[in-house]
Design a protein around this motif. Sequence first.
Motif: not given
Lengths: 218, 218
Positions: B136-154
């Motif tokens: 899931l960490e890998g999915a979060l890294t792929k789907l959620g932009s770290e710059q935009e925010g902590p969520f899968f949705g940024g």
Amino acid sequence: MASSDQDVTLLSFWASPFSMRAKLALLLKGIEHEDLPQDLGNKSKILLESNPVHKKVPVLIHKGKPIAESAIIVHYIDEVWPGTSPLLPKDAFLRAEHRFWTDFIDKKLLDCLMRFVHGNDKDAANEEFIANCVLLEGALTKLGSEQEGPFFGGASFSFLDVMLAPYAPGVVGVMGLKHASEEQCPRLHKFFEAVSEHPAAKGALPPVEKLKELIRNK
Amino acid sequence: MASSDQDVTLLSFWASPFSMRAKLALLLKGIEHEDLPQDLGNKSKILLESNPVHKKVPVLIHKGKPIAESAIIVHYIDEVWPGTSPLLPKDAFLRAEHRFWTDFIDKKLLDCLMRFVHGNDKDAANEEFIANCVLLEGALTKLGSEQEGPFFGGASFSFLDVMLAPYAPGVVGVMGLKHASEEQCPRLHKFFEAVSEHPAAKGALPPVEKLKELIRNK
């Protein structure tokens, strides 16, 4: 054939009910695609790379992007190619019903089938399978207008029809499982009859004889 | 609050992670609703009538029509009230990814949790839970932009964020399960931290102390 810029590949195994769903949705919508049949005993690089989590078929690859899990693939196909043979209804409540019964099939019917094939109490698993078919008969009576046609979607295949089609009596019957009788589930019987005569389903569901041969050679 | 002609009721149990998802989606979208907390040891007529197949919470009743199963409820909420806090992305491939990882959580994380609580080999179940968190960490890294925010949705909650939120370390920790460490899953840690500070999640996820008390009194 639906729009041209396809670049669609389906990784599948012909006897997998999940692969049948993806293939059926592609055929219903007339989406040009390449089939890449998979050897599940010796998994290909492309299968392992495109579905690294589950390493299972089917996988749909569209413009280089892989989508796994049959219900998710059919959702995707319906969203990207909504024009021909729309599958999910427009009404949000009906969409929820289609998703609910899909989840029911994937949990309950599949569980009974697995317990029938691998478990110790085959009779109990078969009995429960039939009881679940009776619940699906109720859903079909509620969702599909008998006047309009034999499917959950009335006259034509809908999302739920695609999900249930691979549980046709001929397909599950090769494993020795007894389906619900016509007396128990008259509407379901008409449904599976209509499935067996539909050109897209003929292209997606294998002939029963071929399935029997697979089981004999196992 | 979102539009007025709501007539929305949620049948739920406060300690059920599935109920938390439905409640969280309602709160994120500011949908006015009535809570009908359920006693799972003595199931109510309204629960049995609105979810006769599974007889489980949560059930959302909207204008008299019942919808069951948490992921299906959140899909429904997002489709009927798309304006505020949209949850599923517009892109069909990203929608497929959200559905894929939701399915992964519902199959894999839940299975590990159940085996940890009820099974014999707790260590193996916990180890597998952590391995799934790493995926899931890998999915979060792929789907959620770290710059935009902590969520899968940024920057804000998306569908997958709602699905994963109830697996917060505090919630699963009361059962003795060890979550992935910050070293193993730094992005997931930031995610769960952001969840714990979000007003809607505070309203939907119970305080850890209250969960501990429930377990002590079992």
